[in-house]
Design a protein around this motif. Structure first.
Motif, PDB file in Angstrom:
ATOM      1  N   VAL A  86       0.844  -1.199   0.000  1.00  0.00           N
ATOM      2  CA  VAL A  86       0.000   0.000   0.000  1.00  0.00           C
ATOM      3  C   VAL A  86       0.885   1.257   0.000  1.00  0.00           C
ATOM      4  O   VAL A  86       0.690   2.188  -0.803  1.00  0.00           O
ATOM      5  CB  VAL A  86      -0.956  -0.001   1.229  1.00  0.00           C
ATOM      6  N   ALA A  87       1.881   1.253   0.890  1.00  0.00           N
ATOM      7  CA  ALA A  87       2.792   2.404   0.953  1.00  0.00           C
ATOM      8  C   ALA A  87       3.511   2.590  -0.380  1.00  0.00           C
ATOM      9  O   ALA A  87       3.705   3.721  -0.854  1.00  0.00           O
ATOM     10  CB  ALA A  87       3.801   2.202   2.089  1.00  0.00           C
ATOM     11  N   GLY A  88       3.887   1.449  -1.003  1.00  0.00           N
ATOM     12  CA  GLY A  88       4.591   1.499  -2.291  1.00  0.00           C
ATOM     13  C   GLY A  88       3.740   2.132  -3.375  1.00  0.00           C
ATOM     14  O   GLY A  88       4.205   3.002  -4.116  1.00  0.00           O
ATOM     15  N   VAL A  89       2.480   1.715  -3.448  1.00  0.00           N
ATOM     16  CA  VAL A  89       1.574   2.261  -4.477  1.00  0.00           C
ATOM     17  C   VAL A  89       1.384   3.768  -4.258  1.00  0.00           C
ATOM     18  O   VAL A  89       1.428   4.564  -5.212  1.00  0.00           O
ATOM     19  CB  VAL A  89       0.211   1.521  -4.454  1.00  0.00           C
ATOM     20  N   VAL A  90       1.204   4.158  -2.974  1.00  0.00           N
ATOM     21  CA  VAL A  90       1.018   5.584  -2.661  1.00  0.00           C
ATOM     22  C   VAL A  90       2.273   6.375  -3.054  1.00  0.00           C
ATOM     23  O   VAL A  90       2.181   7.447  -3.678  1.00  0.00           O
ATOM     24  CB  VAL A  90       0.702   5.769  -1.151  1.00  0.00           C
ATOM     25  N   LEU A  91       3.445   5.839  -2.731  1.00  0.00           N
ATOM     26  CA  LEU A  91       4.700   6.542  -3.057  1.00  0.00           C
ATOM     27  C   LEU A  91       4.886   6.681  -4.569  1.00  0.00           C
ATOM     28  O   LEU A  91       5.298   7.733  -5.060  1.00  0.00           O
ATOM     29  CB  LEU A  91       5.892   5.807  -2.443  1.00  0.00           C
ATOM     30  N   VAL A 111      11.579   8.535  -4.729  1.00  0.00           N
ATOM     31  CA  VAL A 111      10.311   8.179  -4.069  1.00  0.00           C
ATOM     32  C   VAL A 111       9.603   7.081  -4.862  1.00  0.00           C
ATOM     33  O   VAL A 111       9.100   6.105  -4.295  1.00  0.00           O
ATOM     34  CB  VAL A 111       9.412   9.443  -3.936  1.00  0.00           C
ATOM     35  N   ILE A 112       9.612   7.223  -6.195  1.00  0.00           N
ATOM     36  CA  ILE A 112       8.993   6.191  -7.046  1.00  0.00           C
ATOM     37  C   ILE A 112       9.734   4.859  -6.872  1.00  0.00           C
ATOM     38  O   ILE A 112       9.120   3.793  -6.729  1.00  0.00           O
ATOM     39  CB  ILE A 112       9.015   6.636  -8.532  1.00  0.00           C
ATOM     40  N   ALA A 113      11.071   4.933  -6.835  1.00  0.00           N
ATOM     41  CA  ALA A 113      11.883   3.717  -6.676  1.00  0.00           C
ATOM     42  C   ALA A 113      11.571   3.044  -5.341  1.00  0.00           C
ATOM     43  O   ALA A 113      11.454   1.809  -5.263  1.00  0.00           O
ATOM     44  CB  ALA A 113      13.367   4.073  -6.771  1.00  0.00           C
ATOM     45  N   LEU A 114      11.410   3.850  -4.282  1.00  0.00           N
ATOM     46  CA  LEU A 114      11.079   3.312  -2.956  1.00  0.00           C
ATOM     47  C   LEU A 114       9.709   2.635  -2.991  1.00  0.00           C
ATOM     48  O   LEU A 114       9.522   1.560  -2.398  1.00  0.00           O
ATOM     49  CB  LEU A 114      11.072   4.461  -1.939  1.00  0.00           C
ATOM     50  N   GLY A 115       8.786   3.244  -3.726  1.00  0.00           N
ATOM     51  CA  GLY A 115       7.454   2.652  -3.878  1.00  0.00           C
ATOM     52  C   GLY A 115       7.515   1.308  -4.596  1.00  0.00           C
ATOM     53  O   GLY A 115       6.849   0.347  -4.196  1.00  0.00           O
ATOM     54  N   VAL A 116       8.365   1.234  -5.619  1.00  0.00           N
ATOM     55  CA  VAL A 116       8.523  -0.020  -6.379  1.00  0.00           C
ATOM     56  C   VAL A 116       9.081  -1.104  -5.460  1.00  0.00           C
ATOM     57  O   VAL A 116       8.638  -2.269  -5.506  1.00  0.00           O
ATOM     58  CB  VAL A 116       9.446   0.215  -7.606  1.00  0.00           C
ATOM     59  N   VAL A 117      10.017  -0.721  -4.571  1.00  0.00           N
ATOM     60  CA  VAL A 117      10.587  -1.687  -3.622  1.00  0.00           C
ATOM     61  C   VAL A 117       9.479  -2.216  -2.700  1.00  0.00           C
ATOM     62  O   VAL A 117       9.415  -3.425  -2.408  1.00  0.00           O
ATOM     63  CB  VAL A 117      11.723  -1.034  -2.793  1.00  0.00           C
ATOM     64  N   GLY A 118       8.583  -1.314  -2.251  1.00  0.00           N
ATOM     65  CA  GLY A 118       7.473  -1.729  -1.387  1.00  0.00           C
ATOM     66  C   GLY A 118       6.557  -2.724  -2.079  1.00  0.00           C
ATOM     67  O   GLY A 118       6.175  -3.748  -1.508  1.00  0.00           O
ATOM     68  N   VAL A 119       6.228  -2.449  -3.334  1.00  0.00           N
ATOM     69  CA  VAL A 119       5.352  -3.351  -4.095  1.00  0.00           C
ATOM     70  C   VAL A 119       6.068  -4.680  -4.345  1.00  0.00           C
ATOM     71  O   VAL A 119       5.470  -5.766  -4.233  1.00  0.00           O
ATOM     72  CB  VAL A 119       4.935  -2.692  -5.432  1.00  0.00           C
TER      73      VAL A 119
END
Lengths: 189, 202
Positions: free
Chosen positions: A62-67, B48-56
Motif C-alpha cells: 500500500v505504501a509502495g503504491v502511494v509513493l 520516491v517512485i523507486a522506494l514505492g517499487v521496492v514496497g510493491v
C-alpha cells in the motif's frame, strides 16, 4: 514557468533531503570513531523482525503504491504550465461574462511589439507568477537595437493592452534577449 | 439593397484616445531563475517512485510471484557490518552532499536580468548586454578586437588596438561615449571597466 507552491515544495524536499543526508553522514562518522554508545557491529534484528510480520507485505504494498503515485504526480507537476487561457473582461457580472482568449491577446501584443525597429521576433503569454497575473512578452532583439526606443515601444504596447483589457490586476513583463549575430540589412536596389 | 457586414465588437470604441506610455500596465516582479532545487526535487521524486517499487516488490515476493525480496536482501547484507573505513568514506560523502544541498536551499533565486528605464517592466538578460556593447564598440577607430563580459553590477570591456599607447585616454573616452546611450536606457547601469591592450604589428 514553475508555480510558487511547487517551488516551495521543491525547496522543502531539498531541505529535508539535505538534513537527512547530513544526519546520516554525521551518525556514520560518529559510529566509525567508536566513541559513542553505538555497537561496533550493526544490529538490524528489530527491522528483520518487522519485515517478518504478517501485515508487513500488505503495508509495504500500500505504501509502495502511494509513493509511486505521489512521485509520478510530483514529476508531472514540473511539466505543467501556469499559463492563463481565459481572462474575464470589464463589464462581466451577474447578467453575463465577457471572456477573452488570453493567449490570442498576448500574441497580438507580441506581434505589435515585434514591429519595433530592432526587434527580430516576440512571443506573448499570460501567466500567473508569484501571485501576480502577468502579461509576458519575450522578444529577441538585434545586437544593434536602441534600448531606449524598445523600452518606449514596450510602454506603448503595454498601455494598449491595459486599454483593451481594462484589468487593474494585470502586470506586464517584457524580457529581451539579444540575437547571437546581427542580421544583414536588407538590400534596396 | 446591400448591407454592410457588421464588424466584430471592439472593446475599445473608436473615440477612445490612443494610450500614452504613462498608461502602461504596472511592472510585474522582475524575472528570477528557479535555481537548482527543481532539478534536485525531480531526483527526489524518482527516488520516491523507486522506494514505492521496492514496497510493491516486497508484497510480490511474499506472495511468491517473484523469488527474491529486495528488502530482505538489503537487511541481510547490512546486518553485522562493522564500522570500517568504507563506512567513514560513505558517511563523509553523504554529509558533504547534504551540506551542498543545504547551501542550494538557502541561496536566493538567481536574478539574471537588468531593468530598462520604462513605465512597465522591461528586462534585458544580463549576459546579453555584452552582445549589445560588443556591437557598439566594434566600429570604434583603431579597434581590432573587443571582448566583453557582463554581470549585474559590472561590465568589463577589453579592447585590442593598433593605436599607440598615447591615444589610450582618447580611445577609452570614445568607448564610453559609444556606450552612454546603452547605459542611459538602464535603471541601474553596471560599472564599466575598459581595459586596452596593444597589438604589436612588428
Amino acid at each position: 514557468m514553475i508555480s510558487r507552491r511547487l517551488l516551495l515544495l521543491d525547496r522543502l524536499a531539498t531541505l529535508l533531503l539535505a538534513v537527512a543526508l547530513l544526519a546520516v553522514g554525521m551518525l556514520g562518522v560518529w559510529w566509525w570513531t567508536g566513541t559513542g554508545s553505538l555497537a561496533p557491529t550493526s544490529n538490524l534484528s528489530a527491522a528483520q523482525r518487522t519485515v517478518a510480520m504478517d501485515w508487513w507485505p500488505w503495508a509495504s504494498a500500500v505504501a509502495g503504491v502511494v509513493l509511486v503515485y505521489l512521485g509520478i504526480r510530483w514529476l508531472a507537476s514540473h511539466l505543467s504550465r501556469s499559463n492563463v487561457t481565459d481572462l474575464k473582461l470589464r463589464g462581466s457580472g451577474r447578467d453575463g461574462t465577457l471572456v477573452v482568449n488570453a493567449g490570442k491577446v498576448a500574441d497580438a501584443a507580441a506581434d505589435a511589439f515585434a514591429d519595433t525597429l530592432g526587434v527580430r521576433s516576440a512571443k506573448g503569454t499570460i501567466t500567473r507568477d508569484r501571485g501576480q497575473l502577468v502579461a509576458r512578452i519575450t522578444a529577441v532583439v538585434e545586437p544593434q537595437v536602441d534600448l531606449a526606443d524598445v523600452a518606449r515601444r514596450a510602454d506603448l504596447v503595454s498601455a494598449q493592452l491595459s486599454q483593451v483589457l481594462g484589468r487593474d490586476d494585470l502586470r506586464c513583463r517584457v524580457v529581451l534577449s539579444v540575437a547571437r549575430s546581427g542580421r544583414a540589412p536588407a538590400r534596396v536596389s | 439593397m446591400t448591407t454592410t457586414p457588421t464588424s466584430p465588437v471592439s472593446p475599445v470604441s473608436p473615440e477612445t484616445p490612443a494610450p500614452a506610455p504613462e498608461d502602461a500596465l504596472r511592472a510585474a516582479k522582475p524575472p528570477v531563475g528557479s535555481g537548482p532545487t527543481p532539478l534536485v526535487a525531480q531526483v527526489v521524486a524518482v527516488l520516491v517512485i523507486a522506494l514505492g517499487v521496492v514496497g510493491v516488490q516486497e508484497a510480490l515476493a511474499r506472495t511468491g510471484i517473484v523469488t527474491t525480496s529486495w528488502t530482505s536482501w538489503v537487511l541481510t547484507h547490512l546486518a553485522g557490518r562493522t564500522a570500517d573505513f568504507s563506512v567513514l568514506v560513505g558517511s563523509v560523502v553523504l554529509a558533504l552532499v547534504g551540506l551542498a544541498l543545504l547551501v542550494l536551499v538557502v541561496r536566493p533565486r538567481p536574478r539574471k536580468t537588468l531593468t530598462l528605464d520604462a513605465h512597465t517592466g522591461v528586462y534585458l538578460r544580463t549576459g546579453d548586454l555584452a552582445r549589445i556593447v560588443q556591437s557598439r564598440v566594434d566600429g570604434a577607430e583603431g579597434v581590432t578586437d573587443v571582448d566583453t563580459t557582463s554581470q549585474r553590477s559590472r561590465l568589463s570591456v577589453g579592447v585590442r588596438t593598433i593605436e599607440p599607447a598615447a591615444r589610450d585616454a582618447e580611445l577609452e573616452a570614445d568607448v564610453r561615449a559609444r556606450l552612454e546611450p546603452v547605459f542611459a536606457a538602464l535603471t541601474n547601469a553596471p560599472r564599466l571597466d575598459v581595459e586596452i591592450t596593444h597589438q604589436d604589428l612588428t
